[in-house]
Scaffold this motif. Structure first.
Motif, PDB file in Angstrom:
ATOM      1  N   GLU A  21      10.299 -21.716  26.773  1.00 22.77           N
ATOM      2  CA  GLU A  21      11.361 -22.592  27.255  1.00 22.77           C
ATOM      3  C   GLU A  21      12.631 -22.344  26.445  1.00 22.77           C
ATOM      4  O   GLU A  21      12.610 -22.310  25.225  1.00 22.77           O
ATOM      5  CB  GLU A  21      10.932 -24.046  27.120  1.00 22.77           C
ATOM      6  CG  GLU A  21      11.699 -25.029  27.987  1.00 22.77           C
ATOM      7  CD  GLU A  21      12.996 -25.504  27.360  1.00 22.77           C
ATOM      8  OE1 GLU A  21      13.970 -25.693  28.100  1.00 22.77           O
ATOM      9  OE2 GLU A  21      13.042 -25.658  26.127  1.00 22.77           O
ATOM     10  N   SER A  22      13.743 -22.145  27.141  1.00 20.10           N
ATOM     11  CA  SER A  22      15.002 -21.914  26.445  1.00 20.10           C
ATOM     12  C   SER A  22      16.113 -22.858  26.887  1.00 20.10           C
ATOM     13  O   SER A  22      17.114 -23.009  26.193  1.00 20.10           O
ATOM     14  CB  SER A  22      15.472 -20.468  26.652  1.00 20.10           C
ATOM     15  OG  SER A  22      15.686 -20.200  28.022  1.00 20.10           O
ATOM     16  N   THR A  23      15.959 -23.512  28.024  1.00 21.31           N
ATOM     17  CA  THR A  23      17.033 -24.329  28.590  1.00 21.31           C
ATOM     18  C   THR A  23      17.481 -25.422  27.625  1.00 21.31           C
ATOM     19  O   THR A  23      18.670 -25.677  27.462  1.00 21.31           O
ATOM     20  CB  THR A  23      16.589 -24.971  29.911  1.00 21.31           C
ATOM     21  OG1 THR A  23      16.193 -23.935  30.821  1.00 21.31           O
ATOM     22  CG2 THR A  23      17.718 -25.775  30.532  1.00 21.31           C
ATOM     23  N   HIS A  24      16.527 -26.070  26.984  1.00 23.44           N
ATOM     24  CA  HIS A  24      16.846 -27.176  26.077  1.00 23.44           C
ATOM     25  C   HIS A  24      16.528 -26.829  24.625  1.00 23.44           C
ATOM     26  O   HIS A  24      16.318 -27.723  23.814  1.00 23.44           O
ATOM     27  CB  HIS A  24      16.073 -28.428  26.488  1.00 23.44           C
ATOM     28  CG  HIS A  24      16.255 -28.795  27.927  1.00 23.44           C
ATOM     29  ND1 HIS A  24      17.453 -29.251  28.426  1.00 23.44           N
ATOM     30  CD2 HIS A  24      15.411 -28.751  28.986  1.00 23.44           C
ATOM     31  CE1 HIS A  24      17.336 -29.495  29.715  1.00 23.44           C
ATOM     32  NE2 HIS A  24      16.114 -29.193  30.085  1.00 23.44           N
ATOM     33  N   ALA A  25      16.478 -25.559  24.317  1.00 23.34           N
ATOM     34  CA  ALA A  25      16.057 -25.132  22.982  1.00 23.34           C
ATOM     35  C   ALA A  25      17.258 -25.098  22.038  1.00 23.34           C
ATOM     36  O   ALA A  25      17.988 -24.114  21.972  1.00 23.34           O
ATOM     37  CB  ALA A  25      15.389 -23.768  23.063  1.00 23.34           C
ATOM     38  N   GLU A  26      17.460 -26.188  21.325  1.00 22.99           N
ATOM     39  CA  GLU A  26      18.522 -26.284  20.337  1.00 22.99           C
ATOM     40  C   GLU A  26      18.023 -27.109  19.154  1.00 22.99           C
ATOM     41  O   GLU A  26      17.126 -27.934  19.296  1.00 22.99           O
ATOM     42  CB  GLU A  26      19.779 -26.966  20.917  1.00 22.99           C
ATOM     43  CG  GLU A  26      20.459 -26.192  22.024  1.00 22.99           C
ATOM     44  CD  GLU A  26      21.774 -26.835  22.452  1.00 22.99           C
ATOM     45  OE1 GLU A  26      22.133 -27.884  21.879  1.00 22.99           O
ATOM     46  OE2 GLU A  26      22.440 -26.281  23.339  1.00 22.99           O
ATOM     47  N   VAL A  27      18.633 -26.879  18.001  1.00 26.08           N
ATOM     48  CA  VAL A  27      18.399 -27.707  16.821  1.00 26.08           C
ATOM     49  C   VAL A  27      19.769 -28.084  16.269  1.00 26.08           C
ATOM     50  O   VAL A  27      20.636 -27.218  16.105  1.00 26.08           O
ATOM     51  CB  VAL A  27      17.589 -26.970  15.744  1.00 26.08           C
ATOM     52  CG1 VAL A  27      17.501 -27.805  14.462  1.00 26.08           C
ATOM     53  CG2 VAL A  27      16.192 -26.638  16.248  1.00 26.08           C
ATOM     54  N   THR A  28      19.968 -29.364  16.000  1.00 31.72           N
ATOM     55  CA  THR A  28      21.260 -29.838  15.494  1.00 31.72           C
ATOM     56  C   THR A  28      21.061 -30.577  14.186  1.00 31.72           C
ATOM     57  O   THR A  28      20.198 -31.452  14.090  1.00 31.72           O
ATOM     58  CB  THR A  28      21.943 -30.781  16.499  1.00 31.72           C
ATOM     59  OG1 THR A  28      22.043 -30.125  17.762  1.00 31.72           O
ATOM     60  CG2 THR A  28      23.342 -31.147  16.029  1.00 31.72           C
ATOM     61  N   LEU A  29      21.847 -30.226  13.197  1.00 32.22           N
ATOM     62  CA  LEU A  29      21.885 -30.952  11.932  1.00 32.22           C
ATOM     63  C   LEU A  29      23.152 -31.794  11.927  1.00 32.22           C
ATOM     64  O   LEU A  29      24.261 -31.264  12.001  1.00 32.22           O
ATOM     65  CB  LEU A  29      21.882 -29.987  10.748  1.00 32.22           C
ATOM     66  CG  LEU A  29      22.040 -30.611   9.366  1.00 32.22           C
ATOM     67  CD1 LEU A  29      20.938 -31.626   9.080  1.00 32.22           C
ATOM     68  CD2 LEU A  29      22.057 -29.519   8.293  1.00 32.22           C
ATOM     69  N   LEU A  30      22.987 -33.124  11.881  1.00 33.91           N
ATOM     70  CA  LEU A  30      24.110 -34.059  11.915  1.00 33.91           C
ATOM     71  C   LEU A  30      24.510 -34.475  10.509  1.00 33.91           C
ATOM     72  O   LEU A  30      23.656 -34.648   9.639  1.00 33.91           O
ATOM     73  CB  LEU A  30      23.729 -35.301  12.706  1.00 33.91           C
ATOM     74  CG  LEU A  30      23.231 -35.100  14.137  1.00 33.91           C
ATOM     75  CD1 LEU A  30      22.771 -36.427  14.712  1.00 33.91           C
ATOM     76  CD2 LEU A  30      24.304 -34.476  14.992  1.00 33.91           C
ATOM     77  N   PHE A  31      25.804 -34.671  10.325  1.00 33.91           N
ATOM     78  CA  PHE A  31      26.332 -35.139   9.044  1.00 33.91           C
ATOM     79  C   PHE A  31      27.081 -36.449   9.255  1.00 33.91           C
ATOM     80  O   PHE A  31      27.994 -36.533  10.090  1.00 33.91           O
ATOM     81  CB  PHE A  31      27.312 -34.117   8.453  1.00 33.91           C
ATOM     82  CG  PHE A  31      26.725 -32.762   8.197  1.00 33.91           C
ATOM     83  CD1 PHE A  31      26.148 -32.457   6.976  1.00 33.91           C
ATOM     84  CD2 PHE A  31      26.759 -31.785   9.178  1.00 33.91           C
ATOM     85  CE1 PHE A  31      25.618 -31.203   6.742  1.00 33.91           C
ATOM     86  CE2 PHE A  31      26.235 -30.518   8.951  1.00 33.91           C
ATOM     87  CZ  PHE A  31      25.653 -30.228   7.726  1.00 33.91           C
ATOM     88  N   ASN A  32      26.696 -37.474   8.510  1.00 33.97           N
ATOM     89  CA  ASN A  32      27.417 -38.739   8.504  1.00 33.97           C
ATOM     90  C   ASN A  32      27.564 -39.381   9.878  1.00 33.97           C
ATOM     91  O   ASN A  32      28.569 -40.027  10.181  1.00 33.97           O
ATOM     92  CB  ASN A  32      28.809 -38.544   7.868  1.00 33.97           C
ATOM     93  CG  ASN A  32      28.723 -37.956   6.482  1.00 33.97           C
ATOM     94  OD1 ASN A  32      28.020 -38.473   5.619  1.00 33.97           O
ATOM     95  ND2 ASN A  32      29.413 -36.846   6.270  1.00 33.97           N
TER      96      ASN A  32
END
Length: 212
Positions: A147-158
């Protein structure tokens, strides 16, 4: 048409644990075309100028009202509204009146090209690092296709979410000291035996990295 849904997955109080964990998750789905984007909102002229010194290659864009430039050709817009690179930022303080927070972004970069420098530079500002164009692998024994359509990783700051809509300056913008991992859990964790199998964080890290 499908709609992306991402969930806060882990919360960490410091950069080393947060960035290291995000990279481990990203590596699970990384392939040759994967890219990384970075984004932050800068709530003071001093922060805009500091970011321009530290990462001048990004694009800076100030706020504007939808009706402010109706009928005005783009070439006649103020540079900060049209978007400029660090070296082209206006020097006059008046150019920033009504334009804060200023957005800073860099996109479609190679993985591992910007993450450390951006994480070191973001300071108290809200923002994120987003790894995209990943690919979660096949797991035949669990009847899961790649699966690639929703394949994301996000690092959030503050901030707690990429889409909180606050867009304001003040104490709340720097109030969260945790760094949060944001991702599509329904795509990733069924491919694992649970997060610890993938993350392999140290015993010291596990005292600070907590599920959201």
């Amino acid at each position: 048409m499908s709609i992306d849904i991402a969930y806060p997955a882990f919360c960490a109080p410091g950069l080393p644990v947060a960035l290291g964990t995000a990279r481990r998750l990203m590596e699970f789905g990384r392939y040759e075309d994967s890219k990384v984007d970075v984004f932050t909102e800068l709530c003071s002229v001093a922060e805009v100028r500091r970011m321009a010194r530290e990462l001048p290659q990004g694009r800076f864009s100030g706020q504007w009202d939808d009706k402010e430039f109706d009928g005005v050709p783009l070439k006649h817009w103020p540079p900060l509204v049209a978007g400029v690179l660090g070296p082209d930022l206006p020097t006059a303080p008046a150019a920033y009146e009504g334009r804060l927070p200023v957005e800073y972004e860099l996109g479609d970069l190679p993985v591992d090209s910007i993450e450390d420098a951006f994480a070191a530079a973001i300071g108290p500002n809200m923002g994120w690092i987003n790894w995209k164009w990943l690919y979660w692998p096949d797991v035949p024994e669990r009847n899961l296709h790649g699966e690639s359509t929703h394949a994301e990783v996000t690092l959030l700051f503050n901030t707690r979410t990429r889409n909180d809509g606050r867009r304001q300056c003040g104490p709340s913008m720097g109030g969260l000291q945790a760094d949060v991992l944001h991702m599509d859990l329904t795509s990733v964790f069924p491919r694992l035996n649970g997060p610890p199998d993938l993350l392999q964080y140290s015993s010291e890290d596990s005292n600070h990295l907590s599920p959201w």
